[in-house]
Design an enzyme around this catalytic site. Structure first.
Site, mmCIF file in Angstrom:
data_model
loop_
_atom_site.group_PDB
_atom_site.id
_atom_site.type_symbol
_atom_site.label_atom_id
_atom_site.label_comp_id
_atom_site.label_asym_id
_atom_site.label_seq_id
_atom_site.Cartn_x
_atom_site.Cartn_y
_atom_site.Cartn_z
ATOM 1 C CD GLU A 188 -37.285 5.710 -18.478
ATOM 2 O OE1 GLU A 188 -37.622 6.345 -18.929
ATOM 3 O OE2 GLU A 188 -37.967 4.690 -19.068
ATOM 4 C CD GLN A 240 -40.655 13.414 -22.307
ATOM 5 O OE1 GLN A 240 -42.188 13.784 -21.998
ATOM 6 N NE2 GLN A 240 -41.656 12.646 -23.662
ATOM 7 C CG ASP A 261 -45.952 4.730 -25.069
ATOM 8 O OD1 ASP A 261 -47.245 5.143 -25.656
ATOM 9 O OD2 ASP A 261 -45.119 3.449 -26.095
#
Length: 292
Positions: free
Chosen positions: A148, A247, A73
């Site tokens: 998110e 990230q 993912d």
């Protein structure tokens, strides 16, 4: 070869030999099937492919009809934030752990992908969030998130104070370790770990989930996805930041607000023909099976 997809992009950041093997198998198979294939530059380098079309994610988004992301993912999130800006379909082969977004089984990927390429698939649009760190006198810093946007201390965990405005109307103030603002896609990720609700992907909704709030009355809040969220800070600190999909990090300077809203574009995510969202939930989260 059929007319549904003519140009296929191969995407991913291989960290393990098994993922690299899947990339190579996929490339050879697509070429044998007669498809035009464009390979992300890093993959072509790792596979030592010579004289093949390569490109950045942006180039793949512009030229390909379908992008196949090999990985977990995290790989999907990283690639999809860029690919969502373009009119391209995206599907994933799972080489990670849970694989909520990467549906194709690596052991059966070619058969499943063959069905997809023949037009036998399920498609859906997943909206993204856009996060802005801004002040009137300063240039905006902007990023996007599929799962998110998280407000949190930058380095050392500590309680922070902030106010939340929804469509410029004061909603609540909070003392907590942070706040998770999640899409339906992200409701099974970090938000779920913090006690947030699971939202089905088609819901036009955003969740606001407190992280370790200082009061028991603080509860997750679900709002319409057309709303604009503004975060203001009562005590200015130089170590606050927001992160997008864990990230990308944007630091928050003194005097700055954070604006979060639904992005103008969507991710075109496709699934195998037998895909079931609730079956995926049951499998990934270990829910109990039917009783009768």
């Amino acid at each position: 070869m059929n007319n549904h997809f003519k140009c296929i992009g191969i995407v991913g950041h291989p960290r393990h030999p098994t993922a690299l093997t899947t990339h190579e198998m996929l490339y050879r198979w697509l070429c044998d099937q007669g498809y035009e294939v464009i390979v992300e530059q890093q993959i072509a380098h790792e596979l030592q492919l010579k004289n093949v079309p390569t490109g950045t994610l942006a180039k793949i988004g512009q030229q390909a009809d379908l992008a196949v992301v090999v990985g977990g993912d995290g790989n999907m999130l990283g690639a999809a934030r860029t690919l969502a800006r373009y009119d391209i379909n995206v599907i994933g082969i799972n080489r990670g752990n849970l694989g909520f977004l990467t549906d194709l089984d690596p052991d059966n990927a070619l058969q499943q992908l063959s069905d997809v390429l023949e037009g036998r698939y399920i498609s859906e649009k997943r909206f993204l969030l856009e996060a802005q760190v801004c002040q009137q006198e300063r240039q905006k810093r902007i990023s996007t998130a599929i799962n998110e946007v998280v407000l949190h201390p930058g380095k050392v965990a500590h309680m922070i104070e902030f106010e939340v405005y929804i469509d410029e109307t004061f909603a609540f103030s909070q003392r907590s370790d942070g706040l998770i603002i999640s899409t339906p896609t992200g409701s099974t990720a970090y938000s779920l770990s913090a006690g947030g609700p699971i939202l089905t992907p088609s819901l036009d909704a955003i969740t606001l989930v407190p992280m370790f709030p200082h009061t028991l009355s603080a509860r997750p809040l679900v709002i319409n996805s057309s709303s604009t969220i503004r975060l203001r800070f009562s005590h200015r600190r130089s170590d606050l930041e927001i992160s997008c999909d864990s990230q990308i990090a944007l630091p928050i300077q003194e005097g700055e607000d954070v604006l979060i809203r639904r992005c103008d574009y969507h991710l075109n995510l496709i699934h195998p023909k037998d895909y079931s969202y609730f079956n995926t939930l049951s499998t990934k989260l270990g829910w109990s099976k039917k009783l009768f």
